[in-house]
Design a protein around this motif. Structure first.
Motif, PDB file in Angstrom:
ATOM      1  N   ARG A  19      -5.413  12.715 -55.067  1.00  0.00           N
ATOM      2  CA  ARG A  19      -5.492  12.837 -56.535  1.00  0.00           C
ATOM      3  C   ARG A  19      -6.780  12.192 -57.028  1.00  0.00           C
ATOM      4  O   ARG A  19      -6.758  11.083 -57.570  1.00  0.00           O
ATOM      5  CB  ARG A  19      -4.282  12.183 -57.186  1.00  0.00           C
ATOM      6  N   VAL A  56     -10.845  17.417 -70.588  1.00  0.00           N
ATOM      7  CA  VAL A  56      -9.806  16.538 -70.023  1.00  0.00           C
ATOM      8  C   VAL A  56      -8.654  16.460 -71.031  1.00  0.00           C
ATOM      9  O   VAL A  56      -8.567  15.516 -71.809  1.00  0.00           O
ATOM     10  CB  VAL A  56     -10.363  15.127 -69.723  1.00  0.00           C
ATOM     11  N   GLN A  58      -5.461  15.878 -70.691  1.00  0.00           N
ATOM     12  CA  GLN A  58      -4.445  14.840 -70.496  1.00  0.00           C
ATOM     13  C   GLN A  58      -5.094  13.460 -70.607  1.00  0.00           C
ATOM     14  O   GLN A  58      -5.908  13.069 -69.765  1.00  0.00           O
ATOM     15  CB  GLN A  58      -3.752  15.018 -69.145  1.00  0.00           C
ATOM     16  N   SER A  61      -5.265  10.866 -67.714  1.00  0.00           N
ATOM     17  CA  SER A  61      -6.017  11.207 -66.504  1.00  0.00           C
ATOM     18  C   SER A  61      -6.926  10.057 -66.093  1.00  0.00           C
ATOM     19  O   SER A  61      -7.503   9.372 -66.941  1.00  0.00           O
ATOM     20  CB  SER A  61      -6.895  12.441 -66.744  1.00  0.00           C
ATOM     21  N   GLU A  62      -7.070   9.875 -64.785  1.00  0.00           N
ATOM     22  CA  GLU A  62      -8.040   8.902 -64.278  1.00  0.00           C
ATOM     23  C   GLU A  62      -9.429   9.527 -64.425  1.00  0.00           C
ATOM     24  O   GLU A  62      -9.687  10.615 -63.923  1.00  0.00           O
ATOM     25  CB  GLU A  62      -7.771   8.578 -62.809  1.00  0.00           C
ATOM     26  N   TYR A  87      -8.087   7.955 -74.470  1.00  0.00           N
ATOM     27  CA  TYR A  87      -8.063   8.023 -73.004  1.00  0.00           C
ATOM     28  C   TYR A  87      -7.865   6.603 -72.486  1.00  0.00           C
ATOM     29  O   TYR A  87      -8.594   5.690 -72.850  1.00  0.00           O
ATOM     30  CB  TYR A  87      -9.352   8.647 -72.463  1.00  0.00           C
TER      31      TYR A  87
END
Length: 109
Positions: A19, A56, A58, A61-62, A87
């Motif tokens: 991931r 991005v 989401q 998210s990383e 974020y």
């Protein structure tokens, strides 16, 4: 806002994981097209509010943001704006393209 950072070695490990993080280059498109870290997306620091929601979607998210080198402020600016947009998992790779290349690692064009 405190900016969290990631080292080159940790970034390499994270990119090779099942991931990997979303990798964002905070430089103008011309620099991105000349060469960028593998899998990176272009997110110019002055267009974060405009582009980030679709790039991005989401917010958990990383994300890892980088720019040209340790003296380039774009990645920190972009990370702060991403944080202000909600974020929550954003880090900066401060060495940027310069450190990546000096370690003998490839760029994608």
């Amino acid at each position: 806002m405190t900016i969290n950072t990631i080292s080159r070695t940790e970034l390499q490990t994270r990119l090779a994981s099942a991931r990997p993080p979303v990798l964002l280059e905070a430089l103008p498109e011309g620099y991105f097209l000349q060469g960028h870290l593998p899998t990176a997306h272009n997110l110019p620091h002055d267009r974060v509010r405009e582009i980030a929601p679709s790039l991005v979607p989401q917010k958990e998210s990383e994300i890892v943001v980088y720019c040209a080198s340790a003296t380039c402020a774009n990645s920190g600016i972009a990370a702060n704006v991403l944080g202000s947009l909600g974020y929550s998992n954003v880090r900066v790779f401060p060495g940027g393209k310069q450190e990546w290349e000096e370690a003998g690692l490839p760029l994608e064009a």
